[in-house]
Scaffold this motif. Structure first.
Motif, PDB file in Angstrom:
ATOM      1  N   ASN A 153       9.302   6.408   1.023  1.00  0.00           N
ATOM      2  CA  ASN A 153       8.363   5.617   0.136  1.00  0.00           C
ATOM      3  C   ASN A 153       7.375   5.261   0.852  1.00  0.00           C
ATOM      4  OD1 ASN A 153       8.385   2.315   0.351  1.00  0.00           O
ATOM      5  ND2 ASN A 153       9.401   2.806  -1.504  1.00  0.00           N
ATOM      6  N   HIS A 159       4.086   4.642  -5.596  1.00  0.00           N
ATOM      7  CA  HIS A 159       5.107   3.860  -6.219  1.00  0.00           C
ATOM      8  C   HIS A 159       4.658   2.325  -6.301  1.00  0.00           C
ATOM      9  CE1 HIS A 159       5.803   2.451  -1.951  1.00  0.00           C
ATOM     10  NE2 HIS A 159       6.406   1.460  -2.461  1.00  0.00           N
ATOM     11  N   GLU A 160       3.624   1.792  -5.691  1.00  0.00           N
ATOM     12  CA  GLU A 160       3.076   0.574  -5.815  1.00  0.00           C
ATOM     13  C   GLU A 160       2.690   0.153  -7.171  1.00  0.00           C
ATOM     14  OE1 GLU A 160      -0.064  -0.112  -3.083  1.00  0.00           O
ATOM     15  OE2 GLU A 160       1.181  -0.022  -1.437  1.00  0.00           O
ATOM     16  N   HIS A 164       5.525  -2.539  -7.523  1.00  0.00           N
ATOM     17  CA  HIS A 164       4.654  -3.808  -7.048  1.00  0.00           C
ATOM     18  C   HIS A 164       3.423  -4.059  -8.077  1.00  0.00           C
ATOM     19  CE1 HIS A 164       7.057  -3.011  -3.654  1.00  0.00           C
ATOM     20  NE2 HIS A 164       6.322  -2.022  -3.055  1.00  0.00           N
ATOM     21  N   ASP A 296      11.101  -3.015  -2.609  1.00  0.00           N
ATOM     22  CA  ASP A 296      11.438  -1.780  -2.166  1.00  0.00           C
ATOM     23  C   ASP A 296      12.927  -1.693  -1.992  1.00  0.00           C
ATOM     24  OD1 ASP A 296       8.804  -0.452  -2.122  1.00  0.00           O
ATOM     25  OD2 ASP A 296       8.350  -1.796  -0.713  1.00  0.00           O
TER      26      ASP A 296
END
Length: 343
Positions: A153, A159-160, A164, A296
């Motif tokens: 991760n 993935h942000e 997020h 997360d």
């Protein structure tokens, strides 16, 4: 086991360990932690060598611990000081295992493996946590997932954009090219985003609205840590990925300690070189960062449940996963090398 032995792992934050014993399982080993009267931390196997009651349930007497079941008293070195039957001579051969432990960079580090090999010089260099001109704080979360999923991760920050989106994510993360390199036992993933709008957190850190150059440099530090050099600078400053010391900069500190094959301890924080004289900001940011990481944890624990529910499907690696894949290769190489030496 999936982790490296003969290595330093974070067992606790400095503020977590006090005079009263606390229990924590580190790399499958039950450990009791406490501080002696002079403040020195002690780490001992959390099992009385008599009848196996956890010593973390025991009674502190000076620097020693007395088992709450039959009263065997052990010194900070783990060896018997007083027998359950007080008239019996003390058998110094009765000892609980103790672990090498060092306090550094706000963390309590514990050596897992052969105690004779516990060299403090091998502790990961979390230099921003202790350097003048930097402020560091953070938190802790237990996470129900394989510790390597957390490394995956953190070594892939695309993935942000989705996980997020309201704080540090932005679409440019999906568009900026990334560079991955391996240096010895370290893995680096670098991303430079020139001339972008700062996401909400970095806009607050800058204190104004302007176009910025943004960077992320993820560094895997064996056995299971990730440091992420992050920041922004107004475009007119002309910084580069190779030279960005003058920017508004932080290091996300991630100490990832296996508990079991499907659970881990996550020690997180951020060292920063901006607003260093504002303790209120430190508190507010710690709360905000904890909220980001909670997103997360939700994803990672769901991922672990899905892996268990789909044993016939394997994880796949795409281009964005190269940092995590290479970090796993380093872990496997170091683990197999130590196993070969022990054979």
């Amino acid at each position: 086991m999936s982790w490296i032995t003969d290595a330093w792992y974070v067992a606790a934050w400095d503020g977590e360990v006090g005079r009263e014993p606390m229990a924590r399982t580190i790399c499958g080993k039950p450990v009791m932690l406490y501080r002696k009267l002079d403040g020195t931390p002690v780490a001992m196997r959390d099992a009385c060598p008599h009848r196996m009651l956890p010593l973390s349930m025991g009674i502190k007497e000076g620097d020693s611990i007395r088992c709450r079941y039959h009263g065997l008293k052990l010194g900070a070195d783990g060896c018997a000081e007083e027998m359950p039957l007080r008239t019996d001579p003390v058998n110094k051969g009765i000892c609980a295992e103790t672990f090498a432990v060092v306090e550094r960079h706000r963390f309590i580090w514990l050596w897992v493996g052969d105690k004779a090999k516990a060299d403090p010089n091998l502790i990961p260099d979390f230099w921003p946590c202790s350097a003048p001109g930097w402020v560091f704080d953070g938190g802790y979360d237990p996470v129900a997932c394989d510790y390597r999923l957390m490394i995956d991760n953190l070594m892939d920050l695309t993935h942000e954009t989705y996980v997020h989106s309201g704080s540090i994510g932005q679409i440019e993360l999906m568009e900026a090219p990334i560079e991955t390199r391996v240096e010895g036992d370290g893995v680096f993933v670098s991303r430079w985003m020139p001339g972008v709008e700062p996401p909400p957190f970095w806009r607050l850190a800058l204190g104004r609205d302007c176009k910025v150059d943004r960077w992320q440099v993820c560094q895997f530090v064996a056995p299971s840590n990730v440091m992420i050099d992050v920041g922004v600078a107004p475009v007119e400053m002309g910084l580069t990925l190779a030279d960005h010391d003058a920017g508004t900069r932080g290091f996300v500190i991630d100490a990832i300690t296996p508990e079991s094959e499907t659970s881990m301890h996550y020690f997180w924080g951020m060292a920063r070189n901006f607003l260093t004289d504002d303790p209120g900001f430190t508190v507010r940011f710690k709360t905000q960062q904890g909220g980001v990481f909670a997103q997360d944890l939700e994803v990672l624990e769901a991922q672990q449940r899905s892996i268990a529910a789909n044993p016939d499907i394997k994880l796949r690696g795409y281009n964005i996963d190269e940092g995590g894949v290479r970090a796993r290769r380093v872990i496997d190489r170091l683990r197999k090398a130590k196993e070969a030496m022990a054979a």
